[in-house]
Design a protein around this motif. Structure first.
Motif, PDB file in Angstrom:
ATOM      1  N   GLY A  45       0.906  -1.345   0.061  1.00  0.00           N
ATOM      2  CA  GLY A  45       0.018   0.050  -0.049  1.00  0.00           C
ATOM      3  C   GLY A  45       0.711   1.377   0.174  1.00  0.00           C
ATOM      4  O   GLY A  45       0.641   2.173  -0.754  1.00  0.00           O
ATOM      5  N   PRO A  46       1.895   1.341   0.949  1.00  0.00           N
ATOM      6  CA  PRO A  46       2.784   2.624   0.928  1.00  0.00           C
ATOM      7  C   PRO A  46       3.379   2.982  -0.285  1.00  0.00           C
ATOM      8  O   PRO A  46       3.812   4.137  -0.789  1.00  0.00           O
ATOM      9  N   LEU A  47       3.811   1.790  -1.312  1.00  0.00           N
ATOM     10  CA  LEU A  47       4.227   2.134  -2.343  1.00  0.00           C
ATOM     11  C   LEU A  47       3.422   2.684  -3.334  1.00  0.00           C
ATOM     12  O   LEU A  47       3.718   3.428  -4.141  1.00  0.00           O
ATOM     13  N   PHE A  48       2.116   2.169  -3.482  1.00  0.00           N
ATOM     14  CA  PHE A  48       1.221   2.726  -4.344  1.00  0.00           C
ATOM     15  C   PHE A  48       0.998   4.131  -4.020  1.00  0.00           C
ATOM     16  O   PHE A  48       0.621   4.936  -4.908  1.00  0.00           O
ATOM     17  N   VAL A  49       0.990   4.456  -2.678  1.00  0.00           N
ATOM     18  CA  VAL A  49       0.462   5.815  -2.326  1.00  0.00           C
ATOM     19  C   VAL A  49       1.580   6.843  -2.892  1.00  0.00           C
ATOM     20  O   VAL A  49       1.449   7.978  -3.476  1.00  0.00           O
ATOM     21  N   ALA A  52      13.529   2.771  -3.531  1.00  0.00           N
ATOM     22  CA  ALA A  52      12.591   1.953  -2.677  1.00  0.00           C
ATOM     23  C   ALA A  52      11.150   1.542  -3.301  1.00  0.00           C
ATOM     24  O   ALA A  52      10.784   0.300  -3.236  1.00  0.00           O
ATOM     25  N   ILE A  53      10.747   2.162  -3.995  1.00  0.00           N
ATOM     26  CA  ILE A  53       9.289   1.853  -4.717  1.00  0.00           C
ATOM     27  C   ILE A  53       9.675   0.626  -5.725  1.00  0.00           C
ATOM     28  O   ILE A  53       8.905  -0.176  -5.839  1.00  0.00           O
ATOM     29  N   ILE A  54      10.803   0.716  -6.569  1.00  0.00           N
ATOM     30  CA  ILE A  54      11.213  -0.117  -7.648  1.00  0.00           C
ATOM     31  C   ILE A  54      11.480  -1.439  -6.933  1.00  0.00           C
ATOM     32  O   ILE A  54      11.046  -2.541  -7.199  1.00  0.00           O
ATOM     33  N   ILE A  55      12.246  -1.286  -5.781  1.00  0.00           N
ATOM     34  CA  ILE A  55      12.591  -2.532  -5.054  1.00  0.00           C
ATOM     35  C   ILE A  55      11.406  -3.462  -4.517  1.00  0.00           C
ATOM     36  O   ILE A  55      11.152  -4.512  -4.649  1.00  0.00           O
ATOM     37  N   GLY A  56      10.599  -2.422  -3.963  1.00  0.00           N
ATOM     38  CA  GLY A  56       9.117  -2.823  -3.330  1.00  0.00           C
ATOM     39  C   GLY A  56       8.193  -3.542  -4.513  1.00  0.00           C
ATOM     40  O   GLY A  56       7.713  -4.745  -4.190  1.00  0.00           O
ATOM     41  N   ILE A  94      10.699  -8.053   1.305  1.00  0.00           N
ATOM     42  CA  ILE A  94      11.354  -6.991   0.569  1.00  0.00           C
ATOM     43  C   ILE A  94      10.202  -5.762   0.591  1.00  0.00           C
ATOM     44  O   ILE A  94      10.699  -4.611   0.661  1.00  0.00           O
ATOM     45  N   VAL A  95       8.923  -6.316   0.513  1.00  0.00           N
ATOM     46  CA  VAL A  95       7.626  -5.119   0.163  1.00  0.00           C
ATOM     47  C   VAL A  95       7.810  -4.264   1.629  1.00  0.00           C
ATOM     48  O   VAL A  95       7.696  -3.113   1.566  1.00  0.00           O
ATOM     49  N   VAL A  96       7.854  -5.032   2.690  1.00  0.00           N
ATOM     50  CA  VAL A  96       7.799  -4.384   4.205  1.00  0.00           C
ATOM     51  C   VAL A  96       8.884  -3.389   4.342  1.00  0.00           C
ATOM     52  O   VAL A  96       8.737  -2.312   4.678  1.00  0.00           O
ATOM     53  N   CYS A  97      10.202  -3.865   3.897  1.00  0.00           N
ATOM     54  CA  CYS A  97      11.421  -3.046   4.129  1.00  0.00           C
ATOM     55  C   CYS A  97      10.980  -1.792   3.344  1.00  0.00           C
ATOM     56  O   CYS A  97      11.624  -0.748   3.631  1.00  0.00           O
ATOM     57  N   ALA A  98      10.825  -1.936   1.943  1.00  0.00           N
ATOM     58  CA  ALA A  98      10.432  -0.832   1.175  1.00  0.00           C
ATOM     59  C   ALA A  98       9.630  -0.015   1.609  1.00  0.00           C
ATOM     60  O   ALA A  98       9.957   1.201   1.323  1.00  0.00           O
ATOM     61  N   GLY A  99       8.238  -0.416   2.163  1.00  0.00           N
ATOM     62  CA  GLY A  99       7.309   0.279   2.368  1.00  0.00           C
ATOM     63  C   GLY A  99       7.685   1.197   3.802  1.00  0.00           C
ATOM     64  O   GLY A  99       7.249   2.353   3.775  1.00  0.00           O
ATOM     65  N   ILE A 100       8.545   0.677   4.647  1.00  0.00           N
ATOM     66  CA  ILE A 100       8.825   1.383   5.848  1.00  0.00           C
ATOM     67  C   ILE A 100       9.916   2.425   5.491  1.00  0.00           C
ATOM     68  O   ILE A 100       9.970   3.548   6.264  1.00  0.00           O
ATOM     69  N   PHE A 101      10.722   2.099   4.608  1.00  0.00           N
ATOM     70  CA  PHE A 101      11.692   3.057   4.054  1.00  0.00           C
ATOM     71  C   PHE A 101      11.062   4.315   3.414  1.00  0.00           C
ATOM     72  O   PHE A 101      11.366   5.427   3.625  1.00  0.00           O
ATOM     73  N   THR A 102      10.216   3.972   2.753  1.00  0.00           N
ATOM     74  CA  THR A 102       9.339   4.924   1.911  1.00  0.00           C
ATOM     75  C   THR A 102       8.663   6.011   2.763  1.00  0.00           C
ATOM     76  O   THR A 102       8.542   7.246   2.548  1.00  0.00           O
TER      77      THR A 102
END
Length: 302
Positions: free
Chosen positions: A105-109, A128-132, A270-278
């Motif tokens: 979700g945070p990546l789409f936001v 982070a978005i691309i990795i996520g 991967i998604v969680v780490c990318a989302g937290i960083f974003t």
């Protein structure tokens, strides 16, 4: 007890209740139409929102005052549609697998905030978005032979929820939190009540108990989350919300007998780490912009 500690307690309470709510939604969603479940749940949600607004400063009439009525109504409709898709996803895709995809979700936001909010995203968040998104592809496993079109249901749900979050950010510039919460409940209840009766079917006596519990968890979870955001920043809340993925996985495996593939586990990490960083980076940029002095007005220059 410090305010931050109290905020973290509210977050953990909200996550725990959300997990129970998801499990009940999966059970009921396997027996009854998601639109019907959402409609009954929204009746309780709307009643709670009206009661909460009535107790707020200025009362119900003040809470109803908004500068963006159409956008507020759109938010309520979007969330109602999203909840229908969530329940449908739990019954078709599974609790654990759905939550793994919802964690994007945070990546789409972040992606949609550029065209819809005009926000600038730097290279760190882009990375982070691309990795996520690579993590999302790993969860979907489109080339591993296990891809199913039903996986597009949680993807669509995540996209709709991202639009809901962005529209919430827009209305928050002019309206109070209680106003947004009230319109979410009322608009969503009206919208789903126009559709839900077409899917009506009698519930078994024992399932009315589960439906009542779903209504209770649906209201208390949002209340706990509201209290958490009153005491904590979004960057402090978001990392903890990913615990819901862990809880959902345990419930899915232990209660519903779901299986989780290695691709789902690796992709989720991967998604969680990318989302937290974003979310963290977004908070850093927001604070930096808030401290930046405004340019002098023409009157000042003259």
């Amino acid at each position: 007890m410090s305010s931050k500690l109290t905020g973290y307690i509210f977050v953990l309470l909200a996550i725990s209740v959300f997990s129970v709510q998801d499990a009940i939604s999966k059970y009921l969603g396997s027996l009854y139409p998601p639109a019907l479940i959402t409609m009954i749940r929204y009746w309780a949600f709307a009643a709670f929102a009206i009661a909460l607004a009535s107790r707020s400063k200025g009362g119900l009439l003040t809470a109803l005052q908004t500068k963006r009525p159409l956008l507020q109504i759109l938010r309520g409709v979007l969330l109602a549609v999203q909840i229908v898709l969530v329940i449908f996803s739990f019954s078709m895709v599974g609790l654990a697998h759905s939550q793994a995809i919802f964690s994007s979700g945070p990546l789409f936001v972040a992606l949609l905030s550029m065209p819809l909010l005009g926000e600038r995203v730097g290279w760190r968040r882009w990375t982070a978005i691309i990795i996520g998104m690579c993590g999302v592809l790993l969860i979907l496993d489109p080339v591993g032979g296990s891809f199913d079109l039903v996986l597009m249901i949680p993807i669509a749900s995540s996209m709709i929820f991202a639009i809901y979050v962005i529209s919430t950010r827009l209305v928050s510039r002019t309206d109070t939190t209680i106003t947004s919460f009230l319109y979410t409940g009322i608009a969503g209840a009206v919208a789903i009540s126009l559709v839900g009766p077409f899917f009506w079917m009698p519930l078994a006596p024992q399932d009315w108990g589960w439906m009542l519990l779903l209504c209770v968890t649906g209201t208390t979870s949002h209340f706990f989350l509201i209290k958490a955001y009153e005491l904590l920043d979004a960057a402090e809340v978001q990392p903890l919300t990913y615990l819901q993925l862990v809880m959902a996985s345990f419930i899915g495996v232990l209660i519903f007998g779901e299986t989780i593939g290695l691709n789902v586990i690796a992709g989720s990490v991967i998604v969680v780490c990318a989302g937290i960083f974003t979310v963290w980076r977004e908070n850093i940029v927001a604070r930096r912009n808030a401290k930046r002095p405004e340019p002098p007005s023409p009157q000042t220059l003259t």
